[in-house]
Design an enzyme around this catalytic site. Sequence first.
Site, short mmCIF file in Angstrom:
data_model
loop_
_atom_site.label_atom_id
_atom_site.label_comp_id
_atom_site.label_asym_id
_atom_site.label_seq_id
_atom_site.Cartn_x
_atom_site.Cartn_y
_atom_site.Cartn_z
CD GLU A 132 17.56 -22.91 -2.45
OE1 GLU A 132 18.30 -23.81 -2.07
OE2 GLU A 132 17.76 -22.24 -3.50
CG ASP A 184 18.39 -24.59 0.97
OD1 ASP A 184 17.46 -24.78 0.18
OD2 ASP A 184 19.41 -23.93 0.70
CD GLU A 231 22.42 -27.67 1.72
OE1 GLU A 231 22.59 -27.64 0.49
OE2 GLU A 231 23.09 -26.99 2.53
CD GLN A 235 25.18 -25.90 5.78
OE1 GLN A 235 26.24 -26.05 6.38
NE2 GLN A 235 25.12 -25.66 4.48
#
Length: 290
Positions: free
Chosen positions: A94, A96, A98, A111
């Site tokens: 994954e 990410d 955020e 983040q």
Amino acid sequence: MSGFLGLFLGLMLVGVASSANFDELFQPSWALDHFVREGELLKLRLDNYSGAGFVSKNKYMFGKVTIQLKLVEGDSAGTVAAFYMSSEGPNHNEFDFEFLGNTSGEPYSVQTNLYVNGVGNREQRLNLWFDPTKEFHNYSIFWNQCQVVFLVDETPIRVHTNMEHKGIPFPKDQAMGVYSSIWNADDWATQGGRVKTDWSHAPFIITYKAFEINACECPVSGAAVENTRKCSSSEDKKYWWDQPTLSELSFHQSHQLMWVRANHMVYDYCSDTARFPQTPAECVHHIHRH
């Protein structure tokens, strides 16, 4: 020259999916009643009933995914908007983004995190150098067999390098879907959960303008080995993301990353000795020149 260029472009675009149309690439995954369409704009709403999210119709391996995004205006404390790529299963990979909301006037934090074979805990956090609620900005994930790069308006903010030769696993054998969502995370999102969501400001709205997936499309049921072979360059096909110049950051990009880290990074798991008394292996070998 034009003939050569045509051949070159033909080679570069083998098996690549690319579009700026939401409905061609994505479908809502939950809370369809919290989707708002306004011409070319797509808005997701978060209220005290629900957030919303969507997912790509296909899975991809290697290439670049970009969304144009305008984040929640005003007091967005407690909210999180996410843009990420992920495979499935307990040993998933994954990547990410955020976006952590904040009280009015405070900087918006981004983040990033990266899971490899189901293991995450690789958070980095930075404060953006612009107000992401006023204009649309490009957020991108670039991925090939040498590196994963997170970019904001084409400026790299994070790089994860393939260091398999050091015995460190690298995400390169699982096709990934593309996701985005907005939800309430006031148990941790703003100042460690000390600032809660003020529902009097709801609905909280995140706005999308364009979507681009310039990557290798994989059959949903495809085996990992087949996908890796399909999405890797060979004598017969050359993918743009396998160009030697994209195996590492350019000199200019390296300087951009140094600038971001020096001026805007507020948290790096690599230097969090409380959480990691022993420095994570990839941090030891990653070269981040200050």
